[in-house]
Design a protein around this motif. Structure first.
Motif, PDB file in Angstrom:
ATOM      1  N   SER A 128      26.254  34.525  81.017  1.00 34.26           N
ATOM      2  CA  SER A 128      25.163  34.188  80.122  1.00 34.26           C
ATOM      3  C   SER A 128      24.885  32.952  79.987  1.00 34.26           C
ATOM      4  CB  SER A 128      25.512  34.415  78.918  1.00 34.26           C
ATOM      5  OG  SER A 128      27.201  33.645  78.579  1.00 34.26           O
ATOM      6  N   ASN A 129      25.572  32.081  81.723  1.00 31.34           N
ATOM      7  CA  ASN A 129      25.518  30.678  81.431  1.00 31.34           C
ATOM      8  C   ASN A 129      23.921  30.396  81.511  1.00 31.34           C
ATOM      9  OD1 ASN A 129      25.418  27.857  81.626  1.00 31.34           O
ATOM     10  ND2 ASN A 129      27.250  28.177  83.483  1.00 31.34           N
ATOM     11  N   PHE A 130      23.170  29.372  81.745  1.00 31.25           N
ATOM     12  CA  PHE A 130      22.035  28.847  81.778  1.00 31.25           C
ATOM     13  C   PHE A 130      21.467  29.463  83.349  1.00 31.25           C
ATOM     14  CE2 PHE A 130      18.713  26.770  82.629  1.00 31.25           C
ATOM     15  CZ  PHE A 130      17.811  26.785  81.526  1.00 31.25           C
ATOM     16  N   THR A 132      19.942  28.513  85.218  1.00 37.06           N
ATOM     17  CA  THR A 132      19.885  27.063  87.047  1.00 37.06           C
ATOM     18  C   THR A 132      21.634  26.834  87.261  1.00 37.06           C
ATOM     19  OG1 THR A 132      18.876  25.880  87.625  1.00 37.06           O
ATOM     20  CG2 THR A 132      20.003  24.670  85.521  1.00 37.06           C
ATOM     21  N   ASP A 133      22.569  26.821  86.908  1.00 35.18           N
ATOM     22  CA  ASP A 133      24.115  26.590  86.551  1.00 35.18           C
ATOM     23  C   ASP A 133      24.467  27.914  87.498  1.00 35.18           C
ATOM     24  OD1 ASP A 133      22.208  25.049  83.801  1.00 35.18           O
ATOM     25  OD2 ASP A 133      24.760  24.339  83.846  1.00 35.18           O
ATOM     26  N   LEU A 134      24.084  28.737  87.466  1.00 35.21           N
ATOM     27  CA  LEU A 134      24.432  30.276  88.250  1.00 35.21           C
ATOM     28  C   LEU A 134      23.464  29.988  90.052  1.00 35.21           C
ATOM     29  CD1 LEU A 134      24.761  32.721  85.852  1.00 35.21           C
ATOM     30  CD2 LEU A 134      26.741  31.396  85.850  1.00 35.21           C
ATOM     31  N   LEU A 203      26.461  19.893  78.842  1.00 34.75           N
ATOM     32  CA  LEU A 203      25.991  18.993  77.562  1.00 34.75           C
ATOM     33  C   LEU A 203      24.989  19.413  77.657  1.00 34.75           C
ATOM     34  CD1 LEU A 203      28.613  16.386  78.262  1.00 34.75           C
ATOM     35  CD2 LEU A 203      29.116  19.114  77.958  1.00 34.75           C
ATOM     36  N   ALA A 204      24.191  19.909  77.820  1.00 38.64           N
ATOM     37  CA  ALA A 204      21.852  20.364  77.280  1.00 38.64           C
ATOM     38  C   ALA A 204      22.169  20.860  76.654  1.00 38.64           C
ATOM     39  CB  ALA A 204      22.292  21.229  78.920  1.00 38.64           C
ATOM     40  N   HIS A 205      22.786  21.363  75.726  1.00 45.43           N
ATOM     41  CA  HIS A 205      22.999  21.255  74.486  1.00 45.43           C
ATOM     42  C   HIS A 205      23.931  20.689  72.838  1.00 45.43           C
ATOM     43  CE1 HIS A 205      19.352  24.974  74.401  1.00 45.43           C
ATOM     44  NE2 HIS A 205      19.974  24.320  75.742  1.00 45.43           N
TER      45      HIS A 205
HETATM   46  C1  LIG Z   1      18.003  23.289  79.424  1.00 46.03           C
HETATM   47  C2  LIG Z   1      18.784  22.953  80.557  1.00 46.03           C
HETATM   48  C3  LIG Z   1      19.057  22.991  82.073  1.00 46.03           C
HETATM   49  C4  LIG Z   1      17.846  22.192  82.420  1.00 46.03           C
HETATM   50  O1  LIG Z   1      18.072  22.272  84.494  1.00 46.03           O
HETATM   51  P1  LIG Z   1      17.016  21.251  84.647  1.00 46.03           P
HETATM   52  O2  LIG Z   1      17.317  21.230  85.873  1.00 46.03           O
HETATM   53  O3  LIG Z   1      16.778  20.527  83.385  1.00 46.03           O
HETATM   54  O4  LIG Z   1      15.276  22.322  84.665  1.00 46.03           O
HETATM   55  C5  LIG Z   1      20.515  23.467  83.155  1.00 46.03           C
HETATM   56  N1  LIG Z   1      21.527  23.790  82.137  1.00 46.03           N
HETATM   57  C6  LIG Z   1      20.971  24.476  81.147  1.00 46.03           C
HETATM   58  C7  LIG Z   1      22.978  24.853  80.419  1.00 46.03           C
HETATM   59  C8  LIG Z   1      20.331  23.976  79.955  1.00 46.03           C
HETATM   60  O5  LIG Z   1      20.071  24.488  78.460  1.00 46.03           O
END
Ligand SMILES: *Cc1c(COP(=O)(O)O)cnc(C)c1O
Length: 415
Positions: A128-130, A132-134, A203-205
């Motif tokens: 469930s991670n955002f 882009t991280d995965l 720590l995005a959120h």
């Molecule tokens: C918002 C968010 C991002 C955004 O990444 P960008 O490189 O700025 O697009 C990344 N990771 C998490 C967990 C986010 O909530």
């Protein structure tokens, strides 16, 4: 506690953060509950932009790299941001995007693990991670082509069993973007260390939303956004933190000239800066980077404990009002009730979540939507009032009671 609009107005009258709302430019007739996605604009940002574009760029020209301090912005802003995340001076840079910074710290973490124990090939994270991280982790693992792989768990409770002696890195987002669930950073970092893994945090959120103690928590590396709760502006550069104990060995693959010990000596060989500048890459978008300071300056007028207290009061009130006034509708709270596990947002699932959110936005209550079926409401204590919570729920109840939403409407690209 009797819940009424008057009660909410009374809470606002006694709110010690209330005065900070005037530091933000908010459109009339809008209740903004999406500061977790794009923070509101600090009033000061417009003047700062005029000064930067008109004076520093227009008249200062190339001289502004020195005279206006453009060149040292990543470290100067990093030092200003550091106290908000429980880090010390010289440990943080503001630069690049969260995705790019995650690539850098993940690569650095894998590199330092490989030097110690080359058999650790697994990056543990949550499904469930955002995304882009995965994606960044998948991309890096594929690119390295040395057997690295991702192990994804379906719930936080499964993490303890998933981290073992094959784990190189435990890569977690502190507050989940969709559910608002918050991890215990200290406990999870300790879990990683007990099993010989390193802890990388997104720590995005969290930054600007909840108190953080990066150094004290034992975390190894962290990244995060400045355009969410920190109000740095759309696409503003992100931040990157390296624990002091890792700095001397910190190697990241985007070794551009800003990471060099002496960028203007123009040597053909790369030699990393001795300090946190080694986490930089190249020239930054200065106009955007400079705006980050306007957001950070507002935090200097308060502290994260006060912000957290109001955040919990706002989210508690929202949950209570929605459950009271919309009880007969198919809404499901997906955010933890436990304060220890909640960030600064509240998410409710509804079978027509997208359509209901569109109706809310049409009536000036701006939240957003995330698959599957989740309406997200972000609460930013610097500018959200208790009466906004009341009014937002009033409008939500009206939309649901009257089925005043269109389930056929086409979707926008950004939800
Ligand atoms: C918002 C968010 C991002 C955004 O990444 P960008 O490189 O700025 O697009 C990344 N990771 C998490 C967990 C986010 O909530």
């Amino acid at each position: 506690m009797s819940l009424s609009r008057e009660h909410c107005l009374a809470l606002d009258a006694h709110d010690e953060l209330a005065a900070l709302r005037s530091e933000f430019e908010l459109p009339r007739g809008v209740i903004y509950l999406d500061g977790n996605s794009l923070g509101a604009r600090p009033c000061a940002a417009l003047e700062r932009a005029r000064e930067l574009i008109g004076e520093e760029w227009g008249n200062g020209l190339i001289r502004s790299w020195n005279k206006a301090g453009w060149f040292t912005l990543p470290t100067r802003l990093g030092d200003k941001l550091a106290p908000l995340v429980g880090a010390g001076a010289g440990q943080v840079v503001v630069t690049d995007s969260t995705s790019v910074n995650l690539f850098k710290v993940l690569a650095a973490a894998l590199h330092s693990q490989a030097e110690r124990d080359d058999k650790r090939k697994v990056i543990v994270s949550e499904r469930s991670n955002f995304p882009t991280d995965l994606y960044i982790a998948q991309g890096l693992a594929a690119w390295l082509d040395r057997g690295y792989r991702l192990r994804l768990v379906d719930s936080p409770a499964e993490l303890a069993a998933a981290v073992d002696d094959s784990t190189a890195v435990l890569m977690l987002t502190h507050v989940n973007y969709r559910t608002g669930h918050m991890h215990d950073m200290e406990a999870m970092s300790a879990l990683a260390h007990e099993r010989g893994a390193l802890a990388v945090w997104d720590l995005a959120h969290s930054a600007g939303a909840v108190p953080l103690a990066l150094e004290a928590s034992g975390a190894d590396y962290a990244v995060g956004c400045t355009y969410k709760y920190l109000n740095g502006g759309p696409g503003a550069p992100a931040f990157l933190w390296v624990a002091p104990r890792h700095l001397a060995g910190f190697r990241q693959p985007l070794s551009g000239w800003w990471a060099h010990a002496s960028p203007f000596v123009m040597q053909p060989e790369f030699s990393p800066a001795p300090d946190i500048r080694r986490a930089l890459c190249g020239t930054q978008p200065i106009a955007s980077l400079a705006m980050v300071e306007c957001g950070l300056d507002i935090f200097l007028r308060t502290d994260m404990q006060r912000i957290r207290a109001k955040s919990l009061a706002l989210t508690d009130l929202f949950i209570r009002l929605v459950e009271q006034r919309c009880a007969h509708h198919p809404l499901e709270l997906v955010t933890p009730r436990d304060h220890g596990q909640r960030g600064s947002q509240v998410s409710f699932a509804h079978p027509h979540g997208y359509a209901v959110m569109q109706a809310l936005i049409g009536r000036g209550v701006i939240g957003d939507y995330r698959e599957p079926g989740i309406m997200r409401f972000g609460f930013t204590p610097l500018y959200t009032r208790f009466v906004d919570v009341w009014d937002a729920v009033d409008i939500l109840a009206d939309i649901l009671d009257n089925r005043a939403y269109d389930t056929e409407a086409p979707r926008d690209a950004v939800t």
